[in-house]
Scaffold this motif. Structure first.
Motif, PDB file in Angstrom:
ATOM      1  N   VAL A 160       0.838  -1.210   0.000  1.00 54.81           N
ATOM      2  CA  VAL A 160       0.000   0.000   0.000  1.00 54.81           C
ATOM      3  C   VAL A 160       0.867   1.252   0.000  1.00 54.81           C
ATOM      4  O   VAL A 160       0.591   2.227  -0.711  1.00 54.81           O
ATOM      5  N   THR A 161       1.943   1.249   0.785  1.00 55.24           N
ATOM      6  CA  THR A 161       2.824   2.419   0.850  1.00 55.24           C
ATOM      7  C   THR A 161       3.488   2.692  -0.494  1.00 55.24           C
ATOM      8  O   THR A 161       3.530   3.839  -0.962  1.00 55.24           O
ATOM      9  N   VAL A 162       4.001   1.644  -1.123  1.00 51.56           N
ATOM     10  CA  VAL A 162       4.677   1.820  -2.406  1.00 51.56           C
ATOM     11  C   VAL A 162       3.690   2.273  -3.475  1.00 51.56           C
ATOM     12  O   VAL A 162       3.994   3.139  -4.305  1.00 51.56           O
ATOM     13  N   ALA A 163       2.470   1.718  -3.468  1.00 54.48           N
ATOM     14  CA  ALA A 163       1.477   2.112  -4.464  1.00 54.48           C
ATOM     15  C   ALA A 163       1.119   3.592  -4.333  1.00 54.48           C
ATOM     16  O   ALA A 163       1.042   4.328  -5.325  1.00 54.48           O
ATOM     17  N   GLY A 164       0.905   4.046  -3.093  1.00 50.99           N
ATOM     18  CA  GLY A 164       0.612   5.459  -2.890  1.00 50.99           C
ATOM     19  C   GLY A 164       1.765   6.351  -3.292  1.00 50.99           C
ATOM     20  O   GLY A 164       1.565   7.414  -3.892  1.00 50.99           O
ATOM     21  N   SER A 165       3.000   5.944  -2.979  1.00 52.68           N
ATOM     22  CA  SER A 165       4.167   6.740  -3.344  1.00 52.68           C
ATOM     23  C   SER A 165       4.347   6.810  -4.855  1.00 52.68           C
ATOM     24  O   SER A 165       4.685   7.864  -5.404  1.00 52.68           O
ATOM     25  N   VAL A 166       4.107   5.689  -5.544  1.00 59.27           N
ATOM     26  CA  VAL A 166       4.246   5.683  -7.000  1.00 59.27           C
ATOM     27  C   VAL A 166       3.215   6.598  -7.642  1.00 59.27           C
ATOM     28  O   VAL A 166       3.517   7.353  -8.578  1.00 59.27           O
ATOM     29  N   ALA A 167       1.975   6.567  -7.160  1.00 60.65           N
ATOM     30  CA  ALA A 167       0.944   7.444  -7.722  1.00 60.65           C
ATOM     31  C   ALA A 167       1.278   8.914  -7.512  1.00 60.65           C
ATOM     32  O   ALA A 167       1.149   9.735  -8.428  1.00 60.65           O
ATOM     33  N   SER A 168       1.733   9.259  -6.305  1.00 65.69           N
ATOM     34  CA  SER A 168       2.105  10.650  -6.032  1.00 65.69           C
ATOM     35  C   SER A 168       3.310  11.078  -6.853  1.00 65.69           C
ATOM     36  O   SER A 168       3.338  12.184  -7.414  1.00 65.69           O
ATOM     37  N   ALA A 169       4.315  10.203  -6.966  1.00 65.57           N
ATOM     38  CA  ALA A 169       5.506  10.530  -7.752  1.00 65.57           C
ATOM     39  C   ALA A 169       5.163  10.693  -9.225  1.00 65.57           C
ATOM     40  O   ALA A 169       5.728  11.564  -9.914  1.00 65.57           O
ATOM     41  N   THR A 171       2.362  11.832 -10.484  1.00 68.28           N
ATOM     42  CA  THR A 171       1.745  13.147 -10.641  1.00 68.28           C
ATOM     43  C   THR A 171       2.790  14.254 -10.619  1.00 68.28           C
ATOM     44  O   THR A 171       2.756  15.197 -11.432  1.00 68.28           O
ATOM     45  N   ILE A 172       3.731  14.164  -9.688  1.00 65.95           N
ATOM     46  CA  ILE A 172       4.788  15.176  -9.586  1.00 65.95           C
ATOM     47  C   ILE A 172       5.634  15.209 -10.854  1.00 65.95           C
ATOM     48  O   ILE A 172       5.942  16.276 -11.397  1.00 65.95           O
ATOM     49  N   VAL A 173       6.010  14.033 -11.346  1.00 59.84           N
ATOM     50  CA  VAL A 173       6.850  13.970 -12.550  1.00 59.84           C
ATOM     51  C   VAL A 173       6.103  14.523 -13.760  1.00 59.84           C
ATOM     52  O   VAL A 173       6.674  15.236 -14.597  1.00 59.84           O
ATOM     53  N   LEU A 174       4.817  14.218 -13.876  1.00 57.00           N
ATOM     54  CA  LEU A 174       4.039  14.713 -15.009  1.00 57.00           C
ATOM     55  C   LEU A 174       3.977  16.247 -15.022  1.00 57.00           C
ATOM     56  O   LEU A 174       4.170  16.886 -16.070  1.00 57.00           O
ATOM     57  N   PHE A 255      21.501   2.030  -6.692  1.00 57.28           N
ATOM     58  CA  PHE A 255      21.485   3.219  -7.546  1.00 57.28           C
ATOM     59  C   PHE A 255      20.466   4.240  -7.049  1.00 57.28           C
ATOM     60  O   PHE A 255      20.759   5.437  -6.958  1.00 57.28           O
ATOM     61  N   ALA A 256      19.261   3.776  -6.704  1.00 56.66           N
ATOM     62  CA  ALA A 256      18.242   4.687  -6.190  1.00 56.66           C
ATOM     63  C   ALA A 256      18.643   5.266  -4.838  1.00 56.66           C
ATOM     64  O   ALA A 256      18.435   6.455  -4.559  1.00 56.66           O
ATOM     65  N   GLY A 257      19.237   4.446  -3.971  1.00 54.80           N
ATOM     66  CA  GLY A 257      19.673   4.938  -2.671  1.00 54.80           C
ATOM     67  C   GLY A 257      20.792   5.950  -2.755  1.00 54.80           C
ATOM     68  O   GLY A 257      20.944   6.787  -1.860  1.00 54.80           O
ATOM     69  N   GLY A 258      21.565   5.908  -3.839  1.00 54.90           N
ATOM     70  CA  GLY A 258      22.664   6.856  -3.985  1.00 54.90           C
ATOM     71  C   GLY A 258      22.219   8.287  -4.195  1.00 54.90           C
ATOM     72  O   GLY A 258      23.021   9.211  -4.023  1.00 54.90           O
ATOM     73  N   PHE A 259      20.947   8.515  -4.536  1.00 50.73           N
ATOM     74  CA  PHE A 259      20.449   9.868  -4.740  1.00 50.73           C
ATOM     75  C   PHE A 259      20.019  10.538  -3.437  1.00 50.73           C
ATOM     76  O   PHE A 259      19.745  11.738  -3.433  1.00 50.73           O
ATOM     77  N   VAL A 260      19.916   9.787  -2.358  1.00 51.69           N
ATOM     78  CA  VAL A 260      19.515  10.343  -1.066  1.00 51.69           C
ATOM     79  C   VAL A 260      20.767  10.485  -0.211  1.00 51.69           C
ATOM     80  O   VAL A 260      21.388   9.475   0.152  1.00 51.69           O
ATOM     81  N   PRO A 261      21.191  11.681   0.133  1.00 51.76           N
ATOM     82  CA  PRO A 261      22.426  11.858   0.905  1.00 51.76           C
ATOM     83  C   PRO A 261      22.332  11.197   2.283  1.00 51.76           C
ATOM     84  O   PRO A 261      21.262  11.144   2.894  1.00 51.76           O
ATOM     85  N   LEU A 262      23.457  10.694   2.751  1.00 56.00           N
ATOM     86  CA  LEU A 262      23.627  10.115   4.081  1.00 56.00           C
ATOM     87  C   LEU A 262      22.781   8.857   4.276  1.00 56.00           C
ATOM     88  O   LEU A 262      23.305   7.750   4.350  1.00 56.00           O
ATOM     89  N   GLY A 330       7.172  13.449   0.389  1.00 56.59           N
ATOM     90  CA  GLY A 330       7.319  12.005   0.468  1.00 56.59           C
ATOM     91  C   GLY A 330       8.697  11.541   0.033  1.00 56.59           C
ATOM     92  O   GLY A 330       9.697  12.258   0.186  1.00 56.59           O
ATOM     93  N   PRO A 331       8.795  10.333  -0.553  1.00 55.85           N
ATOM     94  CA  PRO A 331      10.111   9.799  -0.954  1.00 55.85           C
ATOM     95  C   PRO A 331      10.837  10.692  -1.953  1.00 55.85           C
ATOM     96  O   PRO A 331      12.058  10.818  -1.902  1.00 55.85           O
ATOM     97  N   LEU A 332      10.094  11.313  -2.875  1.00 52.94           N
ATOM     98  CA  LEU A 332      10.748  12.190  -3.837  1.00 52.94           C
ATOM     99  C   LEU A 332      11.351  13.421  -3.159  1.00 52.94           C
ATOM    100  O   LEU A 332      12.349  13.971  -3.620  1.00 52.94           O
TER     101      LEU A 332
END
Length: 400
Positions: A160-169, A171-174, A255-262, A330-332
């Protein structure tokens, strides 16, 4: 009698001035109300950004991508191409890279999700068994137990968390894609329009700071992307050598984790380490974590100091920025938080100089600096306007 009257008036002593409060209290109160007003305005801005998190994240993402692709845009402009063509090429290049990254992630994770989750649960079970057997001392074992329980609970509701994050991301990307085209075309004119109420030297100073901030943010993003690609490639190669399941998925995760510092790289390393522990045992997990840690430490030396400047942001500021970014977007927001801080840190000195009225002026009397006084004056007036707008909106909402 007139000269005598003037003499008597001149001889009358002025009454002594006895202030109601001492000078130090007046100065402290003056500083205090200005700080309170500025902090209150900042909280209102953060609250509005949290409510409009999708819009704010879209704008920040579009600005970040524009800065990252500035070298390409500059090369295209130098070739004599029209602004619309330059914006179209840059937008297509950014969208193409994004689609390619999503395609690789889908190819890596869709067929291997069940395998990875099973290996991750097995790794968590191994850690839990080690904790229960007493192999880890009590202070560390308590923290590790809470961490394992938290990860297990998160995995149960991860879908559920990943699905909500993907939908929000999505929209943001669009929204960011549309903004990207216009920013590449008219970013300079937009900055000039925002600064049209300032004086000439103030406009030049703030615009120069914006250019510097844009260049530094773009350089930081390009270096972060290069580091993420190299770490993902190292993870992919190590997973192949160690015979771990879904090596491409593990490489994409790092690779994805490398974009978030620390925090991002630490979390990604822990995740792939748990997968290796559950799939191939402690030795494989130890080797994989050691390879990633060694690569992270020696990567700046391999790339050279001239090509590796880092973010230049204090770790405490990074943690605060990551927290605010996660709350707002969120994650983005974890990815966009540090680029936004870089821009603020670059523009802040120019703004303070502009608010002070220039360089070389006489210092202000008292403990309140000129830039803080002017910002406080702006802040309380903007708070009044925000309150009026809120009352107006509330009144409109009461009308059926």
């Amino acid at each position: 009698h007139e000269p005598r009257r003037r003499d008597l008036t001149a001889a009358t002593p002025e009454p002594a001035q006895h202030p109601i409060v001492p000078e130090w209290l007046a100065q402290s109160a003056g500083l205090g109300w200005r700080l309170l007003v500025v902090v209150a305005f900042g909280l209102v801005v953060l609250g509005g950004a949290a409510v409009l998190g999708t819009v704010v994240a879209s704008v920040v993402l579009a600005v970040a991508v524009t800065a990252a692709f500035d070298p390409l845009a500059a090369r295209l402009r130098a070739g004599g191409r029209p602004p619309t063509v330059v914006a179209g090429i840059v937008t297509l290049a950014a969208v193409g890279l994004g689609i390619a990254a999503l395609a690789v992630a889908a190819i890596a994770f869709v067929p291997a999700t069940v395998t990875l989750l099973g290996a991750l649960r097995a790794g968590l079970a191994s850690v839990q068994d080690a904790l229960e057997s007493g192999a880890i001392p009590p202070p560390t074992s308590t923290l590790a137990t809470e961490l394992v329980d938290g990860i297990t609970t998160w995995l149960q509701g991860a879908a559920v968390t990943v699905a909500g994050s993907v939908a929000s991301a999505a929209t943001i990307v669009l929204l960011a894609v549309f903004l990207l085209f216009f920013l590449v075309t008219d970013a300079d004119r937009a900055i000039a329009w925002l600064l049209q109420a300032t004086n000439g030297w103030q406009r030049a100073m703030i615009a120069g700071g914006a250019v510097t901030a844009r260049a530094r943010m773009g350089q930081s993003l390009r270096e972060t992307a290069l580091r993420a690609v190299l770490l993902g490639g190292v993870t992919l190669a190590a997973a192949f050598v160690l015979g771990l399941p879904a090596p491409l998925a593990l490489g994409v995760l790092v690779f994805a984790g490398g974009f978030v510092p620390l925090l991002g790289l630490v979390a990604a390393t822990a995740g792939v380490g748990l997968v290796a522990l559950g799939a191939s045992g402690p030795l494989a997990a130890l080797l994989l974590v050691a390879v990633l840690a060694g690569t992270t430490i020696f990567l700046p030396r391999l790339l050279g100091p001239g090509r590796w400047h880092g973010h230049g942001v204090h770790p405490a500021v990074v943690l605060v920025a990551l927290t605010l970014g996660a709350v707002i977007a969120g994650p983005l927001g974890l990815i966009l938080a540090v680029p936004a801080v870089i821009v603020l840190l670059e523009i802040a000195p120019e703004l303070i100089t502009a608010l002070n009225g220039g360089v070389g002026l006489e210092p202000t009397t008292g403990i309140v600096p000129r830039w803080l006084d002017r910002r406080a004056q702006w802040s309380w007036r903007l708070l009044v306007l925000a309150a009026v707008a809120a009352v107006a909106v509330y009144g409109l909402l009461q009308i059926p």
